[in-house]
Every structure is written in C-alpha cells, then in structure tokens.
Scaffold this active site. Structure first.
Site, mmCIF file in Angstrom:
data_model
loop_
_atom_site.group_PDB
_atom_site.id
_atom_site.type_symbol
_atom_site.label_atom_id
_atom_site.label_comp_id
_atom_site.label_asym_id
_atom_site.label_seq_id
_atom_site.Cartn_x
_atom_site.Cartn_y
_atom_site.Cartn_z
ATOM 1 N N GLU A 32 16.266 -12.907 98.051
ATOM 2 C CA GLU A 32 16.079 -14.458 97.680
ATOM 3 C C GLU A 32 16.052 -14.831 99.046
ATOM 4 O O GLU A 32 16.881 -15.157 99.903
ATOM 5 C CB GLU A 32 17.070 -15.232 97.100
ATOM 6 C CG GLU A 32 17.384 -14.444 95.593
ATOM 7 C CD GLU A 32 19.011 -14.387 95.152
ATOM 8 O OE1 GLU A 32 19.586 -15.486 95.270
ATOM 9 O OE2 GLU A 32 19.378 -13.437 94.878
ATOM 10 N N HIS A 88 14.080 -15.844 92.186
ATOM 11 C CA HIS A 88 14.934 -14.977 91.940
ATOM 12 C C HIS A 88 14.551 -13.555 91.163
ATOM 13 O O HIS A 88 15.168 -13.538 90.341
ATOM 14 C CB HIS A 88 16.158 -15.716 91.165
ATOM 15 C CG HIS A 88 17.481 -15.115 91.343
ATOM 16 N ND1 HIS A 88 17.886 -13.742 91.128
ATOM 17 C CD2 HIS A 88 18.608 -15.858 91.784
ATOM 18 C CE1 HIS A 88 19.151 -13.690 91.331
ATOM 19 N NE2 HIS A 88 19.609 -14.886 91.801
ATOM 20 N N SER A 89 13.465 -13.159 91.748
ATOM 21 C CA SER A 89 12.931 -11.972 91.120
ATOM 22 C C SER A 89 13.651 -10.593 91.295
ATOM 23 O O SER A 89 14.325 -10.621 92.407
ATOM 24 C CB SER A 89 11.501 -11.347 91.747
ATOM 25 O OG SER A 89 10.645 -12.359 91.170
ATOM 26 N N TYR A 90 13.923 -9.815 90.398
ATOM 27 C CA TYR A 90 14.627 -8.742 90.288
ATOM 28 C C TYR A 90 13.798 -7.358 90.530
ATOM 29 O O TYR A 90 12.988 -7.292 89.499
ATOM 30 C CB TYR A 90 15.714 -8.413 89.171
ATOM 31 C CG TYR A 90 16.895 -9.323 88.954
ATOM 32 C CD1 TYR A 90 16.815 -10.560 88.782
ATOM 33 C CD2 TYR A 90 18.436 -8.755 89.048
ATOM 34 C CE1 TYR A 90 17.942 -11.549 88.693
ATOM 35 C CE2 TYR A 90 19.343 -9.602 88.812
ATOM 36 C CZ TYR A 90 19.135 -10.942 88.764
ATOM 37 O OH TYR A 90 20.330 -11.662 88.574
ATOM 38 N N HIS A 134 23.016 -22.185 92.100
ATOM 39 C CA HIS A 134 21.619 -22.180 91.572
ATOM 40 C C HIS A 134 21.182 -23.498 90.774
ATOM 41 O O HIS A 134 20.275 -23.459 89.797
ATOM 42 C CB HIS A 134 21.301 -20.876 90.644
ATOM 43 C CG HIS A 134 21.292 -19.730 91.431
ATOM 44 N ND1 HIS A 134 20.925 -19.451 92.905
ATOM 45 C CD2 HIS A 134 21.837 -18.566 91.179
ATOM 46 C CE1 HIS A 134 21.178 -18.301 93.047
ATOM 47 N NE2 HIS A 134 21.458 -17.552 92.108
ATOM 48 N N ASP A 155 26.049 -8.866 97.908
ATOM 49 C CA ASP A 155 25.744 -10.087 97.465
ATOM 50 C C ASP A 155 25.964 -11.199 98.511
ATOM 51 O O ASP A 155 26.737 -11.790 98.674
ATOM 52 C CB ASP A 155 26.637 -10.544 96.256
ATOM 53 C CG ASP A 155 26.093 -11.655 95.629
ATOM 54 O OD1 ASP A 155 25.037 -12.310 95.817
ATOM 55 O OD2 ASP A 155 26.725 -12.041 94.346
ATOM 56 N N ASN A 203 21.715 -20.756 95.450
ATOM 57 C CA ASN A 203 22.869 -20.321 95.669
ATOM 58 C C ASN A 203 23.826 -21.466 95.630
ATOM 59 O O ASN A 203 23.789 -22.260 94.632
ATOM 60 C CB ASN A 203 22.814 -19.548 97.060
ATOM 61 C CG ASN A 203 24.008 -18.616 97.295
ATOM 62 O OD1 ASN A 203 25.183 -18.581 97.126
ATOM 63 N ND2 ASN A 203 23.485 -17.190 97.333
ATOM 64 N N ARG A 204 25.214 -21.421 96.125
ATOM 65 C CA ARG A 204 26.355 -22.072 95.624
ATOM 66 C C ARG A 204 26.522 -23.178 96.794
ATOM 67 O O ARG A 204 26.318 -23.181 98.061
ATOM 68 C CB ARG A 204 27.572 -21.238 96.027
ATOM 69 C CG ARG A 204 27.561 -20.135 95.054
ATOM 70 C CD ARG A 204 28.582 -19.054 95.015
ATOM 71 N NE ARG A 204 28.512 -17.902 93.981
ATOM 72 C CZ ARG A 204 27.667 -16.904 93.600
ATOM 73 N NH1 ARG A 204 27.014 -16.678 94.938
ATOM 74 N NH2 ARG A 204 27.489 -16.226 92.659
ATOM 75 N N GLN A 206 19.423 -13.881 100.713
ATOM 76 C CA GLN A 206 20.473 -13.314 100.057
ATOM 77 C C GLN A 206 19.987 -11.963 99.346
ATOM 78 O O GLN A 206 19.024 -11.787 98.762
ATOM 79 C CB GLN A 206 20.738 -14.223 98.765
ATOM 80 C CG GLN A 206 21.831 -13.766 98.048
ATOM 81 C CD GLN A 206 23.073 -14.290 98.638
ATOM 82 O OE1 GLN A 206 23.158 -15.045 99.620
ATOM 83 N NE2 GLN A 206 24.387 -13.891 98.016
HETATM 84 C C1 BGC Z 1 24.036 -14.764 93.501
HETATM 85 C C2 BGC Z 1 25.024 -13.793 92.693
HETATM 86 C C3 BGC Z 1 24.569 -14.009 91.239
HETATM 87 C C4 BGC Z 1 23.305 -14.074 91.059
HETATM 88 C C5 BGC Z 1 22.736 -14.063 89.532
HETATM 89 C C6 BGC Z 1 22.569 -14.456 93.097
HETATM 90 O O1 BGC Z 1 21.669 -15.241 93.875
HETATM 91 O O2 BGC Z 1 24.315 -14.598 94.988
HETATM 92 O O3 BGC Z 1 26.352 -13.959 92.944
HETATM 93 O O4 BGC Z 1 25.503 -13.314 90.252
HETATM 94 O O5 BGC Z 1 22.239 -14.579 91.925
HETATM 95 O O6 BGC Z 1 23.396 -15.432 89.150
#
Ligand code: BGC
Length: 381
Positions: free
Chosen positions: A345, A213-215, A139, A280, A113-114, A317
């Site tokens: 996440e 970061h699995s979708y 990330h 998000d 994250n940020r 997240q």
């Molecule tokens: C973030 C999103 C981001 C995504 C892919 C997530 O963890 O919160 O804002 O777009 O990851 O990078």
C-alpha cells in the site's frame, strides 16, 4: 423498411451483448476487445446499483473494477509462458463484499492506515473519528471510501483503457473536516501496468492519505512466503502493540526488516515478534515522495510473474496477510489462509497527524492532492 432496419439493429445489439458475455466467461479472459466493458455486478442493501468495468488492454490483460469501493476485483496478467492468471484476492459476488472483508482491492481513504485514538487537532480544532481497530481509527473509519459506491466513467487515454471514479466525501463524514472531492483513474496500460492516479480537493483543511489495498499473489494461489521481494527502502517506522508508529525512523540494515536486496518474504518472518506474526510495517521509500520512483519488486517463483511498484508516495505499507485465517472463501471457492497474499500500500506514514517530522498529510483549500502508483507486470527471463 424502417422497422426492419431497427429490428436488425436490435438483433445485432443482442448478438453483440451475448458474444461479449460468452467471451467474458472464458477462463483465460482472452478474446475481449481492447477497451472498457460495463456490466451490472449487483445492488447494495439500499438499492444502489454496483457496476463492474472490465478493462482489456492490447496484450489481452484484464482488470475488473467494481464501483463499490473502487475495488480491483480481478487482475489477469501473463505468466512466463504467456498464460493469463488472476493475481488479486477477491470475491465472485457483491454479497460477499457487503458481508465484510479486509479491504480486498479497495480504494482506502480518507486516511489510509491508522490514526491513534481516532482523534487529531488541526488549526486549533479537535476532531473525533471512529475507533474501528482497537483504540485506533483504521482506513477511513466505519464507512470509508472502500464501502461507498463511486461514480464511474471510462476515459480516453493513449496509454490504455482507463476508468475514472469520483466521490464526494461530505464535511463531517466519518468525523473528517471539509467536503473532499476525490477522483481516482485506473489505467490498464498496453504494456501491462495498472496505473492508479488519485486527486482530491477540499474546502476546509483536512488530512488526506489515499491508497489501494489490493492483495497480490503472483502465482495465483498458495502462500506467498516464497515470493521474492525487494523494497527500495533503507528505513522503516517501528510501531507499538496497536500498530501506531513510535515516531522513530530506524535503519533496516542487517535486520529482519531489510529487503534492500531481493529475499523470500518468508525468509525471516518467523523471527518477528508481533501477533499475528508477519510483516505489517511502513517502509520509508528511498524516492522520498513527489516524483514517480521505484518502490518494490516482487517475483512469483512458480509463475515467473514479476510486479514492480512505482509511486509518488514517501511510504509503503508491506503487509503479508497476517490476519487472514481461512475464514473467507474467495473467488472460485479458494479459502484465504494466512499469508495467501501480500499488500504493498503506497501512501504517507501511519498516524502522520501526530508526528510533526513525518511528511505532512494536510490538504488545504486551493491545493490539489495527487498521488500516482503503478503496478507494472512482466515476467522473469
Ligand atoms: C494494515 C493491517 C490490516 C490490513 C487490513 C493493512 O493496511 O496495516 O494491519 O490488518 O490493512 O485491514
């Protein structure tokens, strides 16, 4: 005589390899022996070999993990009728991963994250990181843990087939202080959980926040807006326009953020005022971090697949694939449209380096960072 034996052995070897290949091509993935199977997936532009490890458990579930980014490339678990199906987004070739993607299946670090403005001060020293998401660091930076080739080796575990990944993130990498030794163990347990255990040690104080970061799409395809989700969280951390937490910890009660009772992901998504619209947000887990505790439960309405998330982390997240826009073509030619998947996440809160009342993300020499998350799969009765 000796020669013949050797030839026979070699022949048997060739036969075994080809049987394995044929079985691996089975659409349903059925038939591979329980254990860890290794194959070559491709090569990076600088010639590093990327392997793929296929973990098969005793129930026939399959996880395919590549050493590039520690990416979970495929995850086949049964639906309510016992049919295996792949529940994660990803690509068929390494080239597509190398061409760039939004962290499909990857290990994310050194800081998931940020971090606002890509800078922080620790023990009186100021550190500057890449700003790769508008004004912020996201990330782990330009070449985070999702874009490096990890060392890998199968490990013995009674719980199920397991793979240990290791990576040394050098002092100064992406601007972070300290040599950080990281290991991640993926176990596909025999009762269909993907367990992820992270460990890290440093020789200089540094922020650490690791996640996967699995979708997920429990029905395998289509939009996830009708998936039913429950989050074990009574609070969340609101963000500014650049997705940096304001520092507030706000109750979800009675708001569109409230998933304390099971609700369709899309039930109130249109009321969000962010752009692109969707969830998000970091939720503050009831478990509080430390012990493995329930974090989320999601059900795919068509397949009957259920995924429960347990974690030792204090936050999660919840991201609904808002930035997916149909530009990426994934496995089997599937085009990934907005809301094609959701991410859960498990990690510490975004930008914790700037918010003293968020749980600390600083790892010091002599300490061991650990985090465990389990994605447990079953079906609705
Ligand atoms: C973030 C999103 C981001 C995504 C892919 C997530 O963890 O919160 O804002 O777009 O990851 O990078």
């Amino acid at each position: 005589m000796k020669r013949t034996n050797l030839t026979n052995l070699a022949m048997a070897g060739i036969l075994a390899v080809s049987i394995n290949l044929t079985m691996a091509e089975d659409a349903g993935q059925k038939g591979l022996e329980r254990g860890v199977h290794k194959s070559v997936f491709g090569k990076t532009s600088d010639g590093a070999v990327v392997d793929e490890y296929t973990l098969v458990n005793s129930s026939g579930a399959v996880a395919k993990i590549i050493t590039y980014g520690g990416i979970v490339r495929e995850l086949h678990v049964p639906d309510a009728e016992g049919n295996l199906g792949d529940v994660v987004l990803g690509f068929d070739s390494l080239e597509k991963y190398l061409a760039g993607h939004p962290y499909f299946g990857a290990i994310v670090g050194r800081y998931a994250n940020r971090i606002a403005k890509g800078e922080f001060t620790l023990d009186g020293e100021k550190y500057e990181l890449a700003t790769n998401d508008g004004p912020n660091h996201l990330h782990g930076g330009i070449k985070g843990f999702d874009k490096v080739v990890w060392d890998a080796a199968p490990v013995e575990s009674d719980a199920g087939p397991a793979l240990k990944l290791s990576y040394l993130s050098k002092d100064g990498e992406e601007g972070y202080p300290g040599n950080l030794e990281v290991t991640v163990v993926y176990t596909l347990t025999d009762d269909n959980a993907l367990r992820i255990e992270y460990e890290a040690e440093t020789d200089k104080a540094t922020p650490v926040n690791l996640t996967n970061h699995s979708y997920f799409n429990l029905d395998g395809e289509g939009a996830i807006l009708d998936h039913i989700i429950m989050l074990a969280a009574d609070f969340y951390t609101p963000v500014d326009a650049t997705l940096i937490p304001t520092g507030e910890i706000v109750s979800v009660k009675g708001t569109i953020m409230d998933f304390t009772e099971p609700k369709a992901i899309g039930s109130r998504i249109e009321q969000l005022d962010n752009e692109p619209q969707g969830y998000d947000h970091n939720y503050v887990l009831r478990g509080g971090g430390g012990e493995l505790a329930p974090a989320a439960r999601v059900e795919g309405p068509d397949s009957g697949r259920v995924m429960e998330v347990y974690t030792t982390e204090p936050g999660i997240q919840f991201y609904t694939g808002n930035f997916l826009d149909g530009a990426l073509e994934g496995k089997g030619g599937t085009v990934y449209e907005q809301y094609a998947a959701f991410c859960l996440e498990t990690d510490h809160f975004p930008d914790s380096v700037h918010v003293p009342h968020f749980p600390s993300v600083i790892l010091r020499p002599g300490e061991v960072y650990t985090q465990t998350t389990e994605y447990r799969f079953s079906t609705a009765k």
